[in-house]
Enzyme design. Structure first.
Site, mmCIF file in Angstrom:
data_model
loop_
_atom_site.group_PDB
_atom_site.id
_atom_site.type_symbol
_atom_site.label_atom_id
_atom_site.label_comp_id
_atom_site.label_asym_id
_atom_site.label_seq_id
_atom_site.Cartn_x
_atom_site.Cartn_y
_atom_site.Cartn_z
ATOM 1 N NE ARG A 195 -3.621 0.143 2.546
ATOM 2 C CZ ARG A 195 -4.026 -0.479 3.655
ATOM 3 N NH1 ARG A 195 -3.535 -0.125 4.833
ATOM 4 N NH2 ARG A 195 -4.910 -1.453 3.592
ATOM 5 N NE ARG B 10 -8.712 -1.115 15.851
ATOM 6 C CZ ARG B 10 -8.776 -1.848 14.759
ATOM 7 N NH1 ARG B 10 -7.707 -2.045 14.035
ATOM 8 N NH2 ARG B 10 -9.903 -2.373 14.355
ATOM 9 C CE LYS B 11 -9.491 1.690 9.503
ATOM 10 N NZ LYS B 11 -9.821 1.047 8.210
ATOM 11 N N GLY C 98 -16.510 -6.519 0.969
ATOM 12 C CA GLY C 98 -16.490 -7.960 1.178
ATOM 13 C C GLY C 98 -16.711 -8.413 2.600
ATOM 14 C CB CYS D 119 -12.262 -1.667 2.546
ATOM 15 S SG CYS D 119 -11.241 -2.222 3.936
ATOM 16 N N GLY D 120 -15.164 -0.853 1.266
ATOM 17 C CA GLY D 120 -15.928 -0.356 0.118
ATOM 18 C C GLY D 120 -16.973 0.679 0.477
#
Length: 520
Positions: free
Chosen positions: A69, A183-184, A439, A444-445
């Site tokens: 990434r 966390r992110k 998914g 993420c989508g």
């Protein structure tokens, strides 16, 4: 840490334990060793987790073939950079590809660990970095995709986004100050009136606003937006207005507060919003002010997000006289090496070597002169990457799916494309409908921002476990943005086309095409 972030050593979750043992960024100095060892001989925690601090992701579904990434601040690339990315994935043949993400970023697939030292060196020569792009770090920072091109923009976000990245990553070399967040963390800066960055889904976002009394430009600050498997929340106002000159300092202050006080015991309750809720917004704001070293001004009464969302696909005049930017639709964001080489060539031949990425997984080529535009539009690549795609295809977004991601419960990209084509053959629409596939519940989508969002799940049909989706509806982007909600659970994917057909007819004005019967 203070009371909210305090955890005893015995109560640390496994991620906090391995971070305490060795900072993720430490693997930067071990890349040569890992390359010589081979992927199977690398320490498992280094391989599966710490390598993510260098943007390298082990994927059990493709053992030995890693995902990488990048960091592409504000989604801006040049032709030399995209050629280097193309040459990397070209090496891996059918295993190599690149995906544009919903954060204006690129992920490379098929990477082998023995090639990593050379890949990183090649990145360095063209000003690319993948550092701190995974795990508990700040992810790619998004900004307006037509920054500096749009005559109606309020602020060109590119320089601010780059300054934030440089602060976070020590100009791409890695910065231990910010490599151990709870966390992110996502950051976005909006510069236009249409919220092209989806500010509401970020942990920290800046949206354009004028101070009423003197019409001075700045940003209202939003905090706490996030998607996770257990919970999704839109960002809330911090009741703060900042000048462009203070944006980087405010980012630093917010991150320092989150780093030092964020909740770490339960990974499912560690995003920024959980800290804000535990403390209350006023305490959080005061702690940010303390780190900043000055008081924050109250938010402007209103922001300037007053346009509907634009997707930037098609041909548009720039604010620079005689120049145009052209948005190309990239089906579900998937690129192969030959595509990337050709995009780089088109950007050089017709533009100024620049390429932009959007959060809808598409590409913009700017700075095309009026005199070259007609010829550009005849290029063969535009037959696949259209400037005027069909209405369902136009707004289709998809995460990676089970083909490459071990978290995904269903295949997404290939299925999404096939189903959209089938629906377009059946239906007539009068306006785009934003359909997002993801998914798994990690989202993420981003199905919660879509007109119709599809989240992968497992369901039962005829006594068997099959791939299915939960359906979300009502997501709104642009002005008055808000998240959609789940309306139906457990629809088998094999039954989904008829369900989507009916939703499009009942909710979005679609009509069935007339079937012409030919008689002998």
């Amino acid at each position: 840490m203070t009371d909210t972030g305090t955890t005893t050593k015995t109560s640390l979750n496994k991620f906090e334990k391995f971070k305490a043992e060795k900072d993720g960024l430490a693997v930067k100095g071990e890349i040569e060793k890992f390359a010589s060892l081979g992927w199977e001989a690398i320490d498992e925690t280094d391989r599966d987790h710490r390598l993510k601090w260098m943007g390298v992701f082990f994927r059990p579904v493709t053992p030995g073939k890693f995902m990488m990434r990048m960091r592409i601040p504000n989604g801006v690339l040049n032709s030399n950079q995209i050629r280097v990315l193309a040459s990397v994935v070209q090496r891996y043949g059918d295993d190599g590809s690149a995906d544009i993400t919903t954060r204006q970023n690129i992920q490379l697939r098929g990477i082998r660990i023995e090639d990593l030292p050379d890949i990183l060196n090649r990145f360095h020569t063209v000003g690319l970095t993948s550092v701190q792009s995974g795990m508990d770090n700040v992810r790619n920072i998004t900004g307006d995709p037509v920054a500096g091109l749009d005559a109606d923009e309020l602020y060109d976000t590119r320089e601010l986004v780059q300054q934030i990245q440089d602060m976070l990553t020590n100009k791409g070399e890695g910065n231990p100050e910010f490599t151990n967040l709870p966390r992110k963390f996502n950051i976005a800066i909006a510069g236009g009136r249409d919220n092209s960055v989806h500010a509401e889904i970020n942990d920290l976002a800046f949206v354009p606003a004028f101070k009423e009394e003197n019409k001075v430009f700045g940003f209202n600050v939003l905090v706490g937006g996030f998607f996770s498997a257990k919970r999704c929340e839109a960002a809330i106002p911090l009741n703060a207005w900042v000048s462009p000159e203070d944006v980087v300092a405010v980012c630093r202050a917010v991150l320092e507060v989150y780093r030092d006080h964020g909740l770490r015991a339960n990974r499912q309750k560690s995003r920024l919003m959980w800290l804000i809720e535990e403390w209350g917004l006023e305490k959080f704001r005061s702690q940010v002010e303390e780190r900043l070293g000055k008081s924050l001004l109250p938010a402007a009464a209103k922001d300037e997000i007053d346009w509907e969302k634009r997707d930037h696909i098609g041909v548009y005049k720039q604010k620079q006289s005689g120049l145009n930017y052209v948005g190309l639709h990239i089906p579900v964001g998937r690129l192969y090496a030959e595509d990337m080489f050709e995009i780089a060539s088109l950007a050089e031949v017709y533009g100024t070597s620049e390429i932009r990425l959007t959060v809808e997984q598409n590409i913009i080529i700017p700075n095309i002169p009026d005199s070259r535009l007609a010829t550009f539009l005849t290029e063969n690549l535009l037959e696949r990457f259209s400037t005027n795609p069909d209405l369902l295809t136009r707004s289709l977004v998809s995460c990676t799916g089970a083909q490459f991601c071990n978290f995904a419960l269903i295949e997404t990209k290939n299925r999404a494309l096939a189903m959209i084509k089938a629906l377009e053959a059946e239906l007539i629409l009068t306006s785009p409908v934003r359909i997002h596939w993801t998914g798994c519940p990690n989202s993420c989508g981003q199905p919660q921002v879509a007109d119709i969002g599809l989240m992968g799940t497992k369901t039962r049909k005829d006594g068997k476990t099959v791939e299915g989706v939960d359906i979300y509806m009502g997501g709104k982007v642009g002005k008055d943005a808000h998240l959609g909600t789940c309306v139906t659970k457990g629809i088998p994917c094999e039954d989904l086309q008829s369900v989507l057909r009916q939703l499009l007819i009942e909710n979005f004005g679609a009509r069935l095409r007339e079937v012409v019967t030919v008689r002998n």
